[in-house]
Design a protein around this motif. Structure first.
Motif, PDB file in Angstrom:
ATOM      1  N   THR A 142      15.562  -5.210  -6.325  1.00 55.48           N
ATOM      2  CA  THR A 142      16.734  -4.875  -5.510  1.00 55.48           C
ATOM      3  C   THR A 142      17.512  -3.672  -6.016  1.00 55.48           C
ATOM      4  OG1 THR A 142      18.073  -6.480  -6.771  1.00 55.48           O
ATOM      5  CG2 THR A 142      17.031  -7.260  -4.739  1.00 55.48           C
ATOM      6  N   ARG A 143      17.269  -3.250  -7.274  1.00 58.37           N
ATOM      7  CA  ARG A 143      18.008  -2.102  -7.813  1.00 58.37           C
ATOM      8  C   ARG A 143      17.085  -0.937  -8.174  1.00 58.37           C
ATOM      9  NH1 ARG A 143      20.915  -2.202 -12.346  1.00 58.37           N
ATOM     10  NH2 ARG A 143      22.572  -0.898 -11.504  1.00 58.37           N
ATOM     11  N   ALA A 144      16.279  -1.114  -9.211  1.00 56.58           N
ATOM     12  CA  ALA A 144      15.500   0.007  -9.739  1.00 56.58           C
ATOM     13  C   ALA A 144      14.471   0.537  -8.747  1.00 56.58           C
ATOM     14  CB  ALA A 144      14.819  -0.407 -11.039  1.00 56.58           C
ATOM     15  N   PHE A 201       3.621  -3.880  -7.015  1.00 56.27           N
ATOM     16  CA  PHE A 201       4.360  -3.061  -6.042  1.00 56.27           C
ATOM     17  C   PHE A 201       3.527  -1.858  -5.608  1.00 56.27           C
ATOM     18  CE2 PHE A 201       7.968  -5.303  -8.008  1.00 56.27           C
ATOM     19  CZ  PHE A 201       8.679  -5.678  -6.880  1.00 56.27           C
ATOM     20  N   GLU A 202       2.830  -1.231  -6.563  1.00 57.53           N
ATOM     21  CA  GLU A 202       2.019  -0.064  -6.230  1.00 57.53           C
ATOM     22  C   GLU A 202       0.874  -0.432  -5.291  1.00 57.53           C
ATOM     23  OE1 GLU A 202       2.703   2.946  -6.875  1.00 57.53           O
ATOM     24  OE2 GLU A 202       4.304   2.719  -8.364  1.00 57.53           O
ATOM     25  N   ILE A 203       0.211  -1.559  -5.548  1.00 58.43           N
ATOM     26  CA  ILE A 203      -0.888  -1.986  -4.686  1.00 58.43           C
ATOM     27  C   ILE A 203      -0.364  -2.355  -3.308  1.00 58.43           C
ATOM     28  CG2 ILE A 203      -2.652  -3.769  -4.358  1.00 58.43           C
ATOM     29  CD1 ILE A 203      -2.995  -3.774  -7.426  1.00 58.43           C
ATOM     30  N   ALA A 204       0.784  -3.035  -3.246  1.00 58.10           N
ATOM     31  CA  ALA A 204       1.370  -3.397  -1.959  1.00 58.10           C
ATOM     32  C   ALA A 204       1.663  -2.160  -1.117  1.00 58.10           C
ATOM     33  CB  ALA A 204       2.648  -4.207  -2.174  1.00 58.10           C
ATOM     34  N   LEU A 252       3.531  -9.047  -3.024  1.00 58.82           N
ATOM     35  CA  LEU A 252       4.987  -8.996  -3.181  1.00 58.82           C
ATOM     36  C   LEU A 252       5.592 -10.369  -3.415  1.00 58.82           C
ATOM     37  CD1 LEU A 252       5.926  -6.351  -0.449  1.00 58.82           C
ATOM     38  CD2 LEU A 252       5.849  -6.044  -2.933  1.00 58.82           C
ATOM     39  N   THR A 253       4.748 -11.313  -3.819  1.00 52.36           N
ATOM     40  CA  THR A 253       5.212 -12.659  -4.170  1.00 52.36           C
ATOM     41  C   THR A 253       4.913 -12.899  -5.647  1.00 52.36           C
ATOM     42  OG1 THR A 253       4.808 -13.491  -1.938  1.00 52.36           O
ATOM     43  CG2 THR A 253       5.001 -15.117  -3.700  1.00 52.36           C
ATOM     44  N   GLU A 304      12.975  -4.902  -1.892  1.00 50.27           N
ATOM     45  CA  GLU A 304      13.976  -5.977  -1.833  1.00 50.27           C
ATOM     46  C   GLU A 304      13.428  -7.242  -1.194  1.00 50.27           C
ATOM     47  OE1 GLU A 304      14.259  -2.868  -0.667  1.00 50.27           O
ATOM     48  OE2 GLU A 304      16.351  -2.207  -0.586  1.00 50.27           O
ATOM     49  N   GLU A 305      12.365  -7.109  -0.405  1.00 48.25           N
ATOM     50  CA  GLU A 305      11.784  -8.274   0.259  1.00 48.25           C
ATOM     51  C   GLU A 305      10.841  -9.069  -0.649  1.00 48.25           C
ATOM     52  OE1 GLU A 305       9.944  -6.858   3.801  1.00 48.25           O
ATOM     53  OE2 GLU A 305      11.837  -6.154   4.694  1.00 48.25           O
ATOM     54  N   ALA A 306      10.639  -8.607  -1.864  1.00 46.69           N
ATOM     55  CA  ALA A 306       9.761  -9.328  -2.791  1.00 46.69           C
ATOM     56  C   ALA A 306      10.301 -10.732  -3.046  1.00 46.69           C
ATOM     57  CB  ALA A 306       9.650  -8.565  -4.104  1.00 46.69           C
ATOM     58  N   ARG A 307       9.415 -11.714  -3.008  1.00 46.10           N
ATOM     59  CA  ARG A 307       9.801 -13.104  -3.253  1.00 46.10           C
ATOM     60  C   ARG A 307       9.541 -13.462  -4.712  1.00 46.10           C
ATOM     61  NH1 ARG A 307       6.733 -17.077   0.512  1.00 46.10           N
ATOM     62  NH2 ARG A 307       8.335 -18.516  -0.268  1.00 46.10           N
TER      63      ARG A 307
END
Length: 452
Positions: free
Chosen positions: A186-188, A147-150, A163-164, A199-202
């Motif tokens: 979706t939460r944290a 997530f940080e790199i994305a 993010l996949t 939230e868009e992470a697959r």
């Protein structure tokens, strides 16, 4: 048997080794527990450590501390490497590669299993398993690091690959990981980034079967599948992952057809297990038969045929009807200790009978499965039952209290309290999650030369 107090050597401080040592505590024997980490790890909750809910200290405890009240039990740090069954000696390796020797009158092999890559060990660099604390921390680094790199990348295929998340194997561990990653996204993490939408992470879940959780009742498995779909997990059944590399995976249908490529920078492997190297060596030294995964065939009392002084418990015990679950290891360790005690009392050994206490799997907040005989629970009731079972088997009162407190906090709030990850080296030359890679160091060296 020697005339002095019998020496019992237990290899492994997991459920089987710990329960065996406890029952032999204060018995007229000398017990040594040999473990590579010198701690007991509650493996069923490793995924919660990996996804930031629990800390290392909440799911593990020093064996020395755990067994401190048993003065006839000592714990040693080391890895079993060589067995001499005739001399009844075992050679162990220290972390600095030096070795030492232990002798025994009884040997209990409770070393457990490791992740299996089905002959493709090269996958391990990009697809960590879920068997040790190191695995959990590696996965935490990869999940939160992705997530940080994305966040640093512009929109496009490269950001999408970060993010996949691909998970191989739809057993309890795979299902729990897949559900937790989606819940995390979706939460944290939902409101903490600026450039990306977590939230868009697959989350892609791959399995060779036709449903998740094949060891559970079909109705429970179906409910679990529905819950995963509602969370947004994309499930792919009847396929095998046939290649894992730095930037993606290849998936092949079991029934034939074209391969499919998925661009992903995070792959988590839960598809299979195999015996640790020492177990295979021990089987050879004991002239014991093994199955394809390396489980050692045992007698009805869990001893190795031809070697009544050697027992195998837990995942490594190869006998029909013995599942690779924590309850089997606990009961097996307890039973072997009882066999040794009966030997000392010159009474006959009893057969080992595994009692199925049920199975449980966590999917997401408020959703879990519990299967115990005729009792089958899902949703919130299953979630509560799952929680009670796991708290009951955690070692140490402090761990139980802190875990309950953490769970209560996570119910009330979306955040996770143990998300810290360290960008340490893995030893792989292309590891993307470290500041210490040869490529990175080479760039710095080149800049220093230019300045000079």
């Amino acid at each position: 048997m020697s005339r002095a107090r019998p020496k019992v050597l237990i290899i492994g401080g997991g459920f089987g080794g710990l329960f065996c040592a406890r029952r032999l505590g204060k018995v007229d024997v000398d017990v040594t527990v040999l473990d590579r980490a010198a701690c007991h790890v509650f493996q069923p909750l490793l995924y919660q450590c990996a996804t930031g809910t629990l800390s290392i200290g909440q799911i593990s405890r020093s064996l020395r501390e755990e067994l401190a009240d048993y003065h006839n039990v000592q714990t040693l740090l080391g890895e079993a490497v060589r067995l001499d069954a005739d001399a009844r000696t075992l050679t162990a390796r220290r972390p600095d590669d030096s070795q030492y020797t232990l002798d025994y009158d009884y040997l209990v092999i409770a070393a457990g299993m490791r992740q299996s890559y089905f002959g493709h060990e090269e996958y391990a660099a990009w697809a960590p398993g879920m068997k040790t604390l190191d695995d959990a921390l590696s996965i935490r680094r990869r999940l939160f690091g992705a997530f940080e790199i994305a966040e640093t990348l512009p929109p496009g295929p490269e950001r999408d690959s970060w993010l996949t998340f691909a998970v191989t194997g739809a057993g309890p561990t795979g299902v729990e990981l897949a559900g937790q990653i989606r819940e995390l996204a979706t939460r944290a993490l939902a409101n903490e980034f600026h450039a990306i939408e977590p939230e868009e992470a697959r989350v892609l879940l791959f399995d060779g079967g036709d449903r998740v959780l094949k060891t559970f009742a079909p109705a429970l498995a179906h409910q679990a599948g529905r819950t995963l779909e509602e969370l947004g997990v994309e499930m792919h059944f009847g396929v095998h992952v046939t290649d894992v590399r730095r930037d993606g995976i290849t998936v092949s249908p079991k029934g034939g057809g074209p391969d499919e490529e998925y661009a992903t920078r995070t792959v988590l492997w839960t598809a299979g297990v195999e015996a640790v190297p020492f177990a295979r060596h021990a089987a050879e030294m004991l002239d014991a038969t093994t199955d394809r995964s390396g489980r050692i065939t045992v007698n009805e009392d869990l001893s190795v045929p031809g070697h009544p002084d050697v027992f195998v418990v837990g995942d490594l015990a190869g006998r029909e009807g013995l599942p690779g679950v924590a309850e089997n290891a606990m009961q097996g360790g307890w039973h072997v200790a009882a066999c040794i005690r009966r030997d000392l009392a010159t009474r006959g050994r009893r057969k080992y009978r595994y009692r199925d206490l049920g199975s449980a799997a966590y999917i997401s907040r408020g959703h879990a499965l519990l299967q115990a005989g005729p009792v089958k629970l899902t949703g919130r009731l299953g979630w509560l039952g799952w929680g009670f079972i796991h708290i009951a088997f955690l070692t140490g009162v402090q761990n139980r209290v802190s875990t309950v407190a953490t769970w209560m906090a996570s119910i009330a709030r979306a955040n996770r309290t143990d998300r810290t990850f360290i960008l340490g080296g893995s030893g792989h030359p292309e590891e993307p999650y470290t500041w210490e890679s040869p490529v990175h160091q080479g760039n710095h060296a080149a800049k220093d030369d230019q300045k000079a």
